[in-house]
Structures are given as C-alpha cells and as structure tokens.
Scaffold this motif. Structure first.
Motif, PDB file in Angstrom:
ATOM      1  N   UNK A 167      -2.936 -56.322  10.620  1.00 19.50           N
ATOM      2  CA  UNK A 167      -1.869 -56.396   9.632  1.00 19.50           C
ATOM      3  C   UNK A 167      -2.242 -55.564   8.409  1.00 19.50           C
ATOM      4  N   UNK A 168      -1.243 -55.258   7.608  1.00 21.83           N
ATOM      5  CA  UNK A 168      -1.481 -54.593   6.326  1.00 21.83           C
ATOM      6  C   UNK A 168      -1.326 -55.655   5.239  1.00 21.83           C
ATOM      7  N   UNK A 169      -2.417 -56.016   4.619  1.00 20.83           N
ATOM      8  CA  UNK A 169      -2.431 -57.073   3.614  1.00 20.83           C
ATOM      9  C   UNK A 169      -2.235 -56.472   2.221  1.00 20.83           C
ATOM     10  N   UNK A 170      -1.351 -57.072   1.422  1.00 18.08           N
ATOM     11  CA  UNK A 170      -1.196 -56.635   0.042  1.00 18.08           C
ATOM     12  C   UNK A 170      -0.750 -57.801  -0.823  1.00 18.08           C
ATOM     13  N   UNK A 171      -0.970 -57.711  -2.139  1.00 17.74           N
ATOM     14  CA  UNK A 171      -0.593 -58.814  -3.022  1.00 17.74           C
ATOM     15  C   UNK A 171       0.922 -58.873  -3.226  1.00 17.74           C
ATOM     16  N   UNK A 172       1.452 -60.085  -3.273  1.00 10.92           N
ATOM     17  CA  UNK A 172       2.856 -60.256  -3.639  1.00 10.92           C
ATOM     18  C   UNK A 172       3.062 -59.768  -5.069  1.00 10.92           C
ATOM     19  N   UNK A 173       4.289 -59.355  -5.352  1.00 12.78           N
ATOM     20  CA  UNK A 173       4.668 -58.925  -6.696  1.00 12.78           C
ATOM     21  C   UNK A 173       3.955 -57.647  -7.123  1.00 12.78           C
ATOM     22  N   UNK A 174       3.261 -56.992  -6.193  1.00 12.07           N
ATOM     23  CA  UNK A 174       2.609 -55.731  -6.558  1.00 12.07           C
ATOM     24  C   UNK A 174       3.624 -54.607  -6.693  1.00 12.07           C
TER      25      UNK A 174
ATOM     26  N   UNK B  98       1.948 -47.043  16.872  1.00  8.79           N
ATOM     27  CA  UNK B  98       1.298 -48.256  16.373  1.00  8.79           C
ATOM     28  C   UNK B  98       2.206 -48.886  15.331  1.00  8.79           C
ATOM     29  N   UNK B  99       2.377 -50.181  15.421  1.00 10.19           N
ATOM     30  CA  UNK B  99       3.170 -50.860  14.406  1.00 10.19           C
ATOM     31  C   UNK B  99       2.473 -52.163  14.037  1.00 10.19           C
ATOM     32  N   UNK B 100       2.149 -52.278  12.752  1.00 12.58           N
ATOM     33  CA  UNK B 100       1.459 -53.457  12.253  1.00 12.58           C
ATOM     34  C   UNK B 100       2.387 -54.225  11.318  1.00 12.58           C
ATOM     35  N   UNK B 101       2.247 -55.521  11.272  1.00 12.10           N
ATOM     36  CA  UNK B 101       3.058 -56.308  10.346  1.00 12.10           C
ATOM     37  C   UNK B 101       2.489 -56.183   8.936  1.00 12.10           C
ATOM     38  N   UNK B 102       3.373 -56.264   7.945  1.00 15.24           N
ATOM     39  CA  UNK B 102       2.978 -56.234   6.537  1.00 15.24           C
ATOM     40  C   UNK B 102       2.883 -57.675   6.052  1.00 15.24           C
ATOM     41  N   UNK B 103       1.713 -58.050   5.566  1.00 15.47           N
ATOM     42  CA  UNK B 103       1.462 -59.433   5.160  1.00 15.47           C
ATOM     43  C   UNK B 103       1.255 -59.495   3.643  1.00 15.47           C
ATOM     44  N   UNK B 104       2.220 -60.090   2.930  1.00 14.59           N
ATOM     45  CA  UNK B 104       2.129 -60.202   1.482  1.00 14.59           C
ATOM     46  C   UNK B 104       1.728 -61.631   1.097  1.00 14.59           C
TER      47      UNK B 104
ATOM     48  N   UNK C 137      -1.666 -63.299  -5.299  1.00 13.30           N
ATOM     49  CA  UNK C 137      -2.827 -62.550  -5.770  1.00 13.30           C
ATOM     50  C   UNK C 137      -4.134 -63.304  -5.562  1.00 13.30           C
ATOM     51  N   UNK C 138      -4.142 -64.601  -5.848  1.00 15.21           N
ATOM     52  CA  UNK C 138      -5.370 -65.385  -5.709  1.00 15.21           C
ATOM     53  C   UNK C 138      -5.853 -65.407  -4.263  1.00 15.21           C
ATOM     54  N   UNK C 139      -4.932 -65.592  -3.322  1.00 14.14           N
ATOM     55  CA  UNK C 139      -5.309 -65.579  -1.913  1.00 14.14           C
ATOM     56  C   UNK C 139      -5.760 -64.193  -1.484  1.00 14.14           C
ATOM     57  N   UNK C 140      -5.068 -63.174  -1.994  1.00 15.97           N
ATOM     58  CA  UNK C 140      -5.445 -61.793  -1.672  1.00 15.97           C
ATOM     59  C   UNK C 140      -6.888 -61.524  -2.092  1.00 15.97           C
ATOM     60  N   UNK C 141      -7.232 -61.903  -3.318  1.00 17.09           N
ATOM     61  CA  UNK C 141      -8.582 -61.653  -3.827  1.00 17.09           C
ATOM     62  C   UNK C 141      -9.638 -62.364  -2.984  1.00 17.09           C
ATOM     63  N   UNK C 142      -9.350 -63.607  -2.602  1.00 11.98           N
ATOM     64  CA  UNK C 142     -10.306 -64.369  -1.800  1.00 11.98           C
ATOM     65  C   UNK C 142     -10.507 -63.737  -0.427  1.00 11.98           C
TER      66      UNK C 142
END
Length: 523
Positions: free
Chosen positions: A372-379, A398-404, A407-412
């Motif tokens: 997946x492509x992980x990114x912070x919400x509200x970015x 190739x197709x990957x899901x985008x996972x938003x 921010x706190x979860x993203x950092x961890x």
C-alpha cells in the motif's frame, strides 16, 4: 577549579528580523505569546533539541556572544574577544559581576565565570550526556578523542586562564565559530549548582538558573512563562503555550484575534501580514527495503522511482515546489549554502520501464500482495499519491491501494517500519543537514531499512570536518542515499512565519530554531 571544554553545536542559519505585536504585560512592558506543539520539557541547554525547548533556552540563557536585531554578532556575557592571526585561538574577556538568577527573579550567589563555560563544554563532550551540540564544534582541539573516550577532558582545547578569561583552541580554522557560540549548548553551567540538582538539572523550576535577560517565572502543564525586569517598549514577558482554545483557526486569524504574537503557517493563504518563507521539509516516497521486503530489490525501487518522478505533478498550491534533492534549499553547513554547494543529487534513470521488466524477472504477482501507499490524512497530497499509483498501473500493471491514516498513527508506523511504501515528510530538525541524513542510519532508527557501511562511515567522518570538507562529505551521503532509491524526493514544502505589526527587533531563524526576544520592542 572549573575547566572549560569544547562544544559541538548546530550551525545558525541566517537570522530573520521582524516586527510583532503582543498583549500588554506587567510593569508597563508588553508580552509575547508563541504557540508550541508541546510545552517545553527540558531546560538543560547542553542537551536540548526539541524546538520549544531550544526557543526557551535561547531566551533564558546568555552566551558569550549573541546576534542582535541587525544580524550582527555582538558581546553578550563577554566584554570583548580576540582572534589569533591564524584564526585558531579565541580569547574571551567575560564581564565582571555577573550572577545567575533563580525562578521568580530571585537573586543568587552563583557568579558566572569562565569555569562555568568550561564545565558546560565538558558536559557536551562526555558521551553519557548525549549532547546534540557535539557535531558543529568538531574543530576544537582534541574534541573527537575526548568524545570517544580516548583522551582526557583536560586535553580539550578550551580552558580558563583566569576567573574571567576563556580560551578556545581550534585544530583548524572555523569561520562560523562565533555564530555557533550563540547556540544553547554554548551557554554556561555552574558545576556546583549542577551537582546539587542530582540529575534533575533543567528539569524543574527549582533546578534551573537563568544567565540571560529573561528569568523563569512559572513552568506548569499550561505553559512556560519567562519574564524580565524592563520597561516599555521592551518586551517584558514571553509565554510559550499550546493552542488549546482556537484549534482550526489559521495562523493569520490567531494573530488577528491576538491569541498569539506570531505564528508559523503552512496554508499559503493570502494575507497582508509580514511573512518570511522557508522550507525545512521534503516530501518523499519511502520504499521499505528491510530484509525480506519486496523492495529489497534495488532495481525495482529505481524503476518505480523513475516512473514516479516522471508523473508526480507539483500541486498548484504555492505551498510546494519540485524537490531539488532530499535536503531543502536554504539550509547551511558551517555558514555555507548547502544546496548550492552540493549540487543536484538526483539520480538519472534513463529507461525505468525497461529496468522494471528486468527487475521483475523471477518475481510473482503475489510478491506485491499487501503493498500500500501510506500517507498522513489531511496532508493534502491524496491526488499526488493517486497520480503515482496510476502511472505504476499504466506502465507496470501494478496497482496499490492508498492508505491514509491520522498523523499520530502515521508517525508510529513509520518509526516501526510498518509500511511498504510511504509518502512522507522528511524534516531537517534544527535545520541540520547532518541530522536529516542521520535518520537513515541504523543507529538513528534506520528509516526505510537502509543500511550501508560506507554511508555510515562518510556521515560519521562529516561530523569531524568543517566548512567545505563537511559539505562535500554530506553531499556524497545524500547522493549515495538517493541513488539507492529507498528515498525518492518529490516536493519541497514551503512554510512561513506570519507576524503582526508593532514589535521590532525580533531575531528569528527557522532552522536552528531561534525566536530571540532579547532586543524585541513594542511601539
């Protein structure tokens, strides 16, 4: 007898001078309010690194020299200084009669002498201190040997030749040495008082002494409050507090509502307020290349990186520019503009599609399951992630899901390596190129799982160099990191300080960081 040691400190970037307004303070002097992400937790100047702590220390402590409102380095706790013809010996005459101030402005019998600076620098070069200021003062004689424990503290090139005379001896000339002496790490520390705190120095109001123009008035869970005994138009109090009652409001609105005196803004909205723009953050694709990951394959990373760079459009907002490298423009190393000196570190990937087909040999589609492509919400970068994802689908099937995620979860998850691909902000904490690159070493968390002995060796060597030699080694590290494509810089994020009208003489440096109110006045 107190003895003086060498310190390493982060280099000051260019100071920006502004005018700000604040609410009325006591004794006829104005107050200044600055919002922080967290209330300062540590006021030990030799170890502080978090921005709120550094800003508090810049105002609470005095150093040998200081930058004034014109950006000039002027005497602070010293009367004067001399530099030897070869630029390797600095001798400071410290002002007579200086004393520390306790909380609430209470006078003390602790006098400020040359030995207090000696002790402060010795603390920095003791490995157990873990001081972040050791890198920048590597030009001081014998600093590396003392830090690694192969030489005694007494061999450091810092000494007190009298109660009020301090001498630095450098192994090589450092043109930015005086600027480094304005950093918190270079502030004095009384050895007797330090020992009396039994390991709590700078952690409570009772175990903190001020050597600057401000003293510690109150320190609670609500904020940190500094005061000084001055009359208008000088600013008399500094409040470092969290924004708990006006969340959701823009920086411009907070200033208009007189909730704060100045604020950092990353929205790019139109405003008539005074502003200075800068960038300390690069948004980059991170491929988790830890052992066992599908992205352990360097050719695969390079192929996907090449396609991503070709198809990643810069958002129309004025917030972003195309990245020129991992290190943003504007950062300096020993007073040298790093990006101009280091040049373009971006690798050339001539035919990423052909490289992808080659990399896929022997790989099955199932190898990409769960990516997946992980990114912070509200970015605000969802569209960018989808652009890149669409290009990979078109060119590589190739197709990957985008996972938003918040921010706190993203950092961890980023810190734990719990991701496959991430679109992440890489920040230069304190404006340090070294610390920005250090995030990709195993000793500092091993971001992306990158591990290369040559990279680690070069980075460590850069900490022992100064000037252009340090720049060159850091540039080699940046190029090496980007060529491996675990990190793919895409965007530089612009930020700015917004300021209200009315106050003059504020010294602001977004990179160190510095928000120094020593010379600040309100008309």
């Amino acid at each position: 007898m107190k003895q003086f040691l060498r310190i390493t400190a982060a280099v000051l970037a260019a100071a920006f001078l502004f005018a700000l307004t604040g609410c009325s303070g006591g004794s006829g002097a104005a107050s200044f309010t600055w919002f922080v992400d967290t209330i300062p937790a540590n006021l030990d100047p030799q170890v502080v690194s978090a921005a709120p702590d550094v800003i508090a220390c810049e105002n609470l402590y005095g150093g040998l020299v200081r930058k004034n409102a014109d950006g000039e380095i002027v005497p602070n706790l010293c009367e004067s200084w001399t530099v030897s013809p070869d630029g390797r010996t600095y001798t400071f005459a410290i002002k007579d009669g200086l004393t520390y101030t306790a909380a609430k402005g209470t006078a003390t019998d602790y006098s400020i002498t040359a030995e207090d600076f000696v002790f402060a620098f010795r603390r920095i070069f003791q490995a157990q201190t873990g001081s972040p200021y050791a890198v920048e003062f590597s030009a001081i004689e014998n600093s590396a040997a003392v830090l690694d424990g192969t030489a005694a503290l007494s061999t450091l090139g810092v000494s007190a030749s009298g109660p009020l005379t301090l001498v630095f001896r450098l192994s090589e000339k450092d043109d930015n040495f005086l600027a480094k002496l304005t950093l918190p790490g270079a502030m004095p520390c009384d050895e007797e008082f330090f020992n009396s705190t039994r390991g709590t120095y700078g952690l409570t109001a009772k175990t903190t002494l001020s050597s600057g123009s401000f003293y510690l008035y109150n320190w609670t869970a609500s904020g940190l409050f500094l005061r000084r005994d001055v009359s208008a138009p000088l600013i008399g109090s500094l409040r470092l507090v969290q924004n708990t009652g006006s969340t959701g409001k823009s920086a411009a609105q907070l200033i208009a509502d007189e909730k704060c005196s100045a604020a950092l803004d990353d929205t790019g909205e139109a405003t008539a307020l005074r502003a200075v723009s800068y960038s300390d953050t690069t948004w980059a694709l991170l491929f988790n290349s830890a052992e066992g990951s599908v992205f352990e394959n360097q050719a695969l990373r390079q192929a996907l990186a090449g396609i991503a760079r070709e198809n990643a459009a810069v958002p129309s907002s004025s917030l972003y520019t195309a990245a020129e490298g991992l290190v943003p423009a504007g950062l300096t190393v020993d007073g040298i503009a790093y990006r101009d000196t280091a040049g373009d570190p971006m690798p050339v990937i001539p035919d990423p599609r052909a490289l992808y087909l080659e990399a896929r040999q022997g790989m099955a589609s199932s190898d990409f399951s769960g990516v997946t492509i992980l990114l912070p919400k509200e970015a605000g970068l969802t569209e960018l992630a989808e652009q890149i994802n669409g290009a990979w689908q078109k060119d590589c099937s190739l197709f990957f899901s985008v996972e938003e995620v918040p921010q706190e979860e993203f950092d961890k998850r980023l810190a734990a390596g719990d991701y496959t691909i991430a679109l992440a902000p890489i920040c230069a904490e304190g404006g340090s190129v070294y610390q920005m690159l250090q995030q990709f070493t195993a000793e500092s968390g091993g971001l992306t799982g990158y591990s290369d002995p040559l990279y680690t060796e070069r980075l460590a060597e850069s900490a022992q160099q100064t000037g252009r030699a340090r720049c060159a080694l850091l540039a080699e590290c940046e190029r090496q990191l980007l060529e491996g494509c675990t990190v793919v810089p895409l965007l530089g994020q612009q930020k700015r300080l917004l300021v209200a009208d009315g106050i003059k003489g504020l010294v602001f440096d977004p990179f160190t960081p510095v928000l120094d109110l020593t010379y600040t006045t309100k008309n």
